[in-house]
Design a protein around this motif. Sequence first.
Motif, PDB file in Angstrom:
ATOM      1  N   THR A  71     -56.629  38.915   4.476  1.00 31.81           N
ATOM      2  CA  THR A  71     -55.921  37.711   4.843  1.00 31.81           C
ATOM      3  C   THR A  71     -55.938  36.720   3.513  1.00 31.81           C
ATOM      4  O   THR A  71     -54.958  35.828   3.695  1.00 31.81           O
ATOM      5  N   LEU A 123     -52.937  37.180  13.001  1.00 30.56           N
ATOM      6  CA  LEU A 123     -52.597  37.736  11.577  1.00 30.56           C
ATOM      7  C   LEU A 123     -52.418  39.000  11.833  1.00 30.56           C
ATOM      8  O   LEU A 123     -52.109  39.655  10.612  1.00 30.56           O
ATOM      9  N   GLU A 125     -49.942  41.885  12.208  1.00 28.04           N
ATOM     10  CA  GLU A 125     -48.453  41.796  12.407  1.00 28.04           C
ATOM     11  C   GLU A 125     -48.151  43.283  13.273  1.00 28.04           C
ATOM     12  O   GLU A 125     -47.387  42.980  14.314  1.00 28.04           O
ATOM     13  N   ARG A 143     -51.076  39.907   7.907  1.00 31.16           N
ATOM     14  CA  ARG A 143     -50.554  38.549   7.253  1.00 31.16           C
ATOM     15  C   ARG A 143     -51.491  38.209   6.239  1.00 31.16           C
ATOM     16  O   ARG A 143     -52.418  37.390   6.857  1.00 31.16           O
ATOM     17  N   LYS A 148     -47.127  37.203   2.503  1.00 33.10           N
ATOM     18  CA  LYS A 148     -46.677  38.652   2.573  1.00 33.10           C
ATOM     19  C   LYS A 148     -47.807  39.310   3.337  1.00 33.10           C
ATOM     20  O   LYS A 148     -48.464  38.761   3.992  1.00 33.10           O
ATOM     21  N   MET A 149     -47.721  40.732   3.333  1.00 31.63           N
ATOM     22  CA  MET A 149     -48.490  41.619   4.229  1.00 31.63           C
ATOM     23  C   MET A 149     -49.431  42.069   3.222  1.00 31.63           C
ATOM     24  O   MET A 149     -49.033  42.846   2.190  1.00 31.63           O
TER      25      MET A 149
END
Length: 211
Positions: A71, A123, A125, A143, A148-149
């Motif tokens: 995160t 968070l 996704e 997230r 971004k991921m």
Amino acid sequence: MYRLTTALQRLTEREKLYSYYPDTGPLRRELYVKHLEFFAAGSVHNERALLGGNRSGKTLAGAYEMTCHLTGIYAHWWKGRRFDKPVRAWSAGDTAKTVRDIMQVSLLGPHGEHGTGVIPGDLIERTTPKQGIADAIESVYVRHVSGKMSVLQFKSFDQGRDSFQGTSQEVIHLDEECPIAIYTECLLRTMTVNGVVYLTATPLLGMTELM
């Protein structure tokens, strides 16, 4: 309104993570001396181990650190390694079933209740299922604070060394002792990206090659 909602959402996400290892109370951070030493050692060492008896919080500590890296949310007291961008990560254990029942539950929560584990639900996704194992997850897309991921994959030692080859990873958490060949592969996966490998285990097998 969108910006306000987003800001409040982020506050909630951070509050959930900050509830672990709190400043005060019966579970206050100062009581977990070895956990804090383990986290802090990440700032200078690319491989670490947190060894202890059963039910001593080893897996939770590993899940907590993994969540921080996925995160990008780090507590004010955090002295360990920090990544300033999304990470690629593995969480691995003995078998696909133990990974599902222990590591997956720690990070995501029980099946049907994803978002109740250490990773804040807001968070997460999306997830992808693992073929052949009921309720098991293959990958989790988380997230990062950058927008971004990060990508987490669940793996197991019974998949063999070959399944740990190929891709670079910034973070690898090994829960319980693995074959030395797999450990070596994990070190290679992190070498070119200055990543970290950490082991949380009860050394039931004695003085093995890995120990």
